[in-house]
Design a protein around this motif. Structure first.
Motif, PDB file in Angstrom:
ATOM      1  N   PRO A   1       0.801  -1.230   0.000  1.00 46.82           N
ATOM      2  CA  PRO A   1       0.000   0.000   0.000  1.00 46.82           C
ATOM      3  C   PRO A   1       0.834   1.281   0.000  1.00 46.82           C
ATOM      4  O   PRO A   1       0.407   2.291  -0.555  1.00 46.82           O
ATOM      5  N   GLY A   2       2.009   1.253   0.574  1.00 44.27           N
ATOM      6  CA  GLY A   2       2.864   2.431   0.594  1.00 44.27           C
ATOM      7  C   GLY A   2       3.410   2.808  -0.772  1.00 44.27           C
ATOM      8  O   GLY A   2       3.947   3.897  -0.948  1.00 44.27           O
ATOM      9  N   ARG A   3       3.255   1.911  -1.749  1.00 46.51           N
ATOM     10  CA  ARG A   3       3.742   2.172  -3.112  1.00 46.51           C
ATOM     11  C   ARG A   3       2.596   2.478  -4.080  1.00 46.51           C
ATOM     12  O   ARG A   3       2.814   2.595  -5.283  1.00 46.51           O
ATOM     13  N   LEU A   4       1.387   2.612  -3.539  1.00 46.12           N
ATOM     14  CA  LEU A   4       0.248   2.969  -4.399  1.00 46.12           C
ATOM     15  C   LEU A   4       0.444   4.359  -4.979  1.00 46.12           C
ATOM     16  O   LEU A   4       0.851   5.289  -4.283  1.00 46.12           O
ATOM     17  N   LEU A   5       0.129   4.487  -6.251  1.00 41.71           N
ATOM     18  CA  LEU A   5       0.225   5.773  -6.944  1.00 41.71           C
ATOM     19  C   LEU A   5      -1.145   6.382  -7.181  1.00 41.71           C
ATOM     20  O   LEU A   5      -1.323   7.583  -7.059  1.00 41.71           O
ATOM     21  N   LYS A   6      -2.126   5.534  -7.540  1.00 45.41           N
ATOM     22  CA  LYS A   6      -3.466   6.018  -7.884  1.00 45.41           C
ATOM     23  C   LYS A   6      -4.496   4.959  -7.518  1.00 45.41           C
ATOM     24  O   LYS A   6      -4.324   3.792  -7.843  1.00 45.41           O
ATOM     25  N   VAL A   7      -5.537   5.364  -6.820  1.00 43.24           N
ATOM     26  CA  VAL A   7      -6.635   4.486  -6.437  1.00 43.24           C
ATOM     27  C   VAL A   7      -7.933   5.096  -6.956  1.00 43.24           C
ATOM     28  O   VAL A   7      -8.144   6.307  -6.834  1.00 43.24           O
TER      29      VAL A   7
END
Length: 134
Positions: A75-81
């Motif tokens: 989750p810490g590497r999510l860019l766009k949700v």
């Protein structure tokens, strides 16, 4: 593989529901993890559309996180949700559960109110994350 062409890798984990259609749980390409829309099905594929909104959000996020881990991300590497929610009145609850689950991570995000989702669910979430550059 031709020079200059990055590999496309399909991601599959038993810790999230198996796709029921013609798609992958996620695709890794060019250092990015593209996660398909996750409904709040249980990892064994069973349905619980009668579950409350809060439980559905947590299940959909659990599926998303399991797929990210399988792809070597988190989750810490999510860019766009992007979250699709039935009922704009659910937005504040979604935001609170999402913030708790994400912790310090603050990816770009869109929340899209929709009239309905498949199987009568109230939430679907897709995402793009930085991968592990395998």
């Amino acid at each position: 593989m031709a020079a200059g062409r990055a590999r496309i890798e399909s991601i599959s984990t038993g810790n999230a529901p198996e796709p029921k259609g013609h798609y992958a749980q996620a695709i890794v390409h060019g250092g990015l993890v593209h996660v398909s829309g996750q409904l709040p099905l249980l990892p064994d594929g069973s349905h619980q559309p009668e579950a409350g909104f809060d439980a559905q959000v947590r299940t959909a996020l659990d599926n998303l996180f399991a797929i990210l881990r399988a792809a070597g991300s988190d989750p810490g590497r999510l860019l766009k949700v992007t979250a699709y929610i039935v009922g704009v009145e659910n937005w504040p609850r979604f935001n609170a559960i999402y913030a708790e689950a994400m912790g310090e991570a603050r990816p770009a995000r869109s929340v899209v109110p929709v009239p309905e989702l498949h199987y009568g669910y109230l939430i679907e979430i897709d995402a793009v994350a930085a991968g592990d550059c395998r």
